[in-house]
Design a protein around this motif. Structure first.
Motif, PDB file in Angstrom:
ATOM      1  N   MET A   1      -2.171 -26.879 -26.147  1.00 42.11           N
ATOM      2  CA  MET A   1      -2.459 -26.014 -25.325  1.00 42.11           C
ATOM      3  C   MET A   1      -1.328 -25.802 -24.428  1.00 42.11           C
ATOM      4  SD  MET A   1      -5.740 -26.131 -22.603  1.00 42.11           S
ATOM      5  CE  MET A   1      -7.161 -25.451 -23.227  1.00 42.11           C
ATOM      6  N   ALA A   2      -1.316 -24.360 -24.309  1.00 43.89           N
ATOM      7  CA  ALA A   2      -0.072 -23.845 -23.553  1.00 43.89           C
ATOM      8  C   ALA A   2      -0.450 -23.715 -22.080  1.00 43.89           C
ATOM      9  CB  ALA A   2       0.282 -22.375 -24.096  1.00 43.89           C
ATOM     10  N   LYS A   3       0.368 -24.070 -21.048  1.00 43.98           N
ATOM     11  CA  LYS A   3       0.163 -23.720 -19.621  1.00 43.98           C
ATOM     12  C   LYS A   3       0.391 -22.447 -19.161  1.00 43.98           C
ATOM     13  CE  LYS A   3       1.588 -28.167 -18.015  1.00 43.98           C
ATOM     14  NZ  LYS A   3       2.232 -29.030 -17.133  1.00 43.98           N
ATOM     15  N   ARG A   4      -0.645 -21.922 -18.127  1.00 43.88           N
ATOM     16  CA  ARG A   4      -0.410 -20.508 -17.960  1.00 43.88           C
ATOM     17  C   ARG A   4       0.648 -20.510 -16.607  1.00 43.88           C
ATOM     18  NH1 ARG A   4      -6.301 -18.754 -16.078  1.00 43.88           N
ATOM     19  NH2 ARG A   4      -5.120 -19.029 -14.268  1.00 43.88           N
ATOM     20  N   LYS A   5       1.262 -19.337 -16.610  1.00 40.44           N
ATOM     21  CA  LYS A   5       2.103 -19.261 -15.602  1.00 40.44           C
ATOM     22  C   LYS A   5       1.368 -19.109 -14.177  1.00 40.44           C
ATOM     23  CE  LYS A   5       5.926 -16.691 -17.840  1.00 40.44           C
ATOM     24  NZ  LYS A   5       6.830 -15.315 -17.644  1.00 40.44           N
ATOM     25  N   ASP A   6       1.892 -19.803 -13.153  1.00 43.54           N
ATOM     26  CA  ASP A   6       1.366 -19.615 -12.033  1.00 43.54           C
ATOM     27  C   ASP A   6       1.374 -18.344 -11.290  1.00 43.54           C
ATOM     28  OD1 ASP A   6       0.659 -22.358 -12.024  1.00 43.54           O
ATOM     29  OD2 ASP A   6       2.499 -23.177 -11.006  1.00 43.54           O
ATOM     30  N   ALA A   7       0.181 -17.991 -10.487  1.00 37.20           N
ATOM     31  CA  ALA A   7       0.047 -16.641  -9.785  1.00 37.20           C
ATOM     32  C   ALA A   7       1.014 -16.672  -8.525  1.00 37.20           C
ATOM     33  CB  ALA A   7      -1.314 -16.388  -9.604  1.00 37.20           C
ATOM     34  N   ARG A   8       1.043 -18.056  -8.125  1.00 46.32           N
ATOM     35  CA  ARG A   8       1.963 -18.057  -6.656  1.00 46.32           C
ATOM     36  C   ARG A   8       3.365 -18.618  -7.118  1.00 46.32           C
ATOM     37  NH1 ARG A   8       0.272 -16.519  -1.851  1.00 46.32           N
ATOM     38  NH2 ARG A   8      -1.830 -15.994  -2.225  1.00 46.32           N
ATOM     39  N   VAL A   9       4.426 -17.946  -6.507  1.00 47.87           N
ATOM     40  CA  VAL A   9       5.593 -18.186  -6.628  1.00 47.87           C
ATOM     41  C   VAL A   9       6.424 -18.245  -5.109  1.00 47.87           C
ATOM     42  CG1 VAL A   9       5.871 -17.346  -8.906  1.00 47.87           C
ATOM     43  CG2 VAL A   9       6.391 -15.989  -6.969  1.00 47.87           C
ATOM     44  N   THR A  10       7.214 -19.093  -5.282  1.00 51.16           N
ATOM     45  CA  THR A  10       8.168 -19.521  -3.697  1.00 51.16           C
ATOM     46  C   THR A  10       9.147 -18.449  -3.656  1.00 51.16           C
ATOM     47  OG1 THR A  10       7.590 -21.718  -3.838  1.00 51.16           O
ATOM     48  CG2 THR A  10       9.086 -21.173  -2.338  1.00 51.16           C
ATOM     49  N   VAL A  11       9.159 -17.758  -2.669  1.00 55.22           N
ATOM     50  CA  VAL A  11      10.521 -16.615  -2.712  1.00 55.22           C
ATOM     51  C   VAL A  11      11.255 -16.841  -1.190  1.00 55.22           C
ATOM     52  CG1 VAL A  11       9.160 -14.944  -3.941  1.00 55.22           C
ATOM     53  CG2 VAL A  11       8.780 -14.912  -1.481  1.00 55.22           C
ATOM     54  N   ILE A  12      12.284 -16.429  -1.132  1.00 52.30           N
ATOM     55  CA  ILE A  12      13.041 -16.568   0.080  1.00 52.30           C
ATOM     56  C   ILE A  12      13.212 -14.988   0.530  1.00 52.30           C
ATOM     57  CG2 ILE A  12      15.431 -17.166   0.781  1.00 52.30           C
ATOM     58  CD1 ILE A  12      15.542 -18.997  -1.577  1.00 52.30           C
ATOM     59  N   LEU A  13      13.079 -15.112   1.757  1.00 45.44           N
ATOM     60  CA  LEU A  13      13.467 -13.822   2.416  1.00 45.44           C
ATOM     61  C   LEU A  13      14.728 -13.856   3.251  1.00 45.44           C
ATOM     62  CD1 LEU A  13       9.608 -13.204   3.952  1.00 45.44           C
ATOM     63  CD2 LEU A  13      10.766 -12.302   1.869  1.00 45.44           C
ATOM     64  N   GLU A  14      15.644 -12.859   3.386  1.00 46.17           N
ATOM     65  CA  GLU A  14      16.727 -12.878   4.137  1.00 46.17           C
ATOM     66  C   GLU A  14      16.985 -11.483   4.830  1.00 46.17           C
ATOM     67  OE1 GLU A  14      20.773 -12.348   2.067  1.00 46.17           O
ATOM     68  OE2 GLU A  14      20.505 -14.367   2.221  1.00 46.17           O
ATOM     69  N   CYS A  15      17.389 -11.835   6.162  1.00 50.47           N
ATOM     70  CA  CYS A  15      17.712 -10.480   7.089  1.00 50.47           C
ATOM     71  C   CYS A  15      18.482  -9.588   6.465  1.00 50.47           C
ATOM     72  CB  CYS A  15      17.936 -10.936   8.578  1.00 50.47           C
ATOM     73  SG  CYS A  15      18.179  -9.714   9.638  1.00 50.47           S
ATOM     74  N   THR A  16      17.864  -8.076   6.568  1.00 48.88           N
ATOM     75  CA  THR A  16      18.850  -7.216   5.913  1.00 48.88           C
ATOM     76  C   THR A  16      19.857  -6.666   6.940  1.00 48.88           C
ATOM     77  OG1 THR A  16      17.128  -5.529   6.428  1.00 48.88           O
ATOM     78  CG2 THR A  16      17.043  -6.370   4.295  1.00 48.88           C
ATOM     79  N   SER A  17      19.504  -6.657   8.316  1.00 54.54           N
ATOM     80  CA  SER A  17      20.522  -6.125   9.116  1.00 54.54           C
ATOM     81  C   SER A  17      21.612  -6.930   9.033  1.00 54.54           C
ATOM     82  CB  SER A  17      19.934  -5.616  10.324  1.00 54.54           C
ATOM     83  OG  SER A  17      19.539  -7.101  11.047  1.00 54.54           O
ATOM     84  N   CYS A  18      21.458  -8.475   8.944  1.00 55.47           N
ATOM     85  CA  CYS A  18      22.750  -9.436   9.069  1.00 55.47           C
ATOM     86  C   CYS A  18      23.530  -9.359   7.784  1.00 55.47           C
ATOM     87  CB  CYS A  18      22.234 -10.860   9.097  1.00 55.47           C
ATOM     88  SG  CYS A  18      21.309 -11.375  10.671  1.00 55.47           S
ATOM     89  N   ILE A  19      22.998  -8.998   6.738  1.00 57.84           N
ATOM     90  CA  ILE A  19      23.754  -8.466   5.767  1.00 57.84           C
ATOM     91  C   ILE A  19      24.760  -7.248   5.826  1.00 57.84           C
ATOM     92  CG2 ILE A  19      23.655  -8.277   3.155  1.00 57.84           C
ATOM     93  CD1 ILE A  19      21.001  -9.643   2.998  1.00 57.84           C
TER      94      ILE A  19
END
Length: 66
Positions: A1-19
């Motif tokens: 039986m294959a596993k489903r992809k999780d709906a929740r993923v971890t993401v990284i947010l970075e400040c756009t003005s510092c870049i």
């Protein structure tokens, strides 16, 4: 039986003005936050308004690659 992809993923947010002001900025560092998003509800890149300790203001933080 294959596993489903999780709906929740971890993401990284970075400040756009510092870049953007990376060359001119006085402070050293880039503000980053770690959060989760639902892949099905928000398929596009996530952008949230968070506090940047290097700019000392609330700025737009955008999702980056891991």
């Amino acid at each position: 039986m294959a596993k489903r992809k999780d709906a929740r993923v971890t993401v990284i947010l970075e400040c756009t003005s510092c870049i953007r002001n990376g060359v001119k900025k006085v402070s050293t560092g880039i503000s980053r936050y770690i959060t989760q998003k639902n892949r099905h509800n928000t398929p596009n890149r996530l952008e949230l308004r968070k506090f940047c300790p290097y700019c000392y203001k609330h700025r737009i933080h955008g999702e980056i690659k891991k």
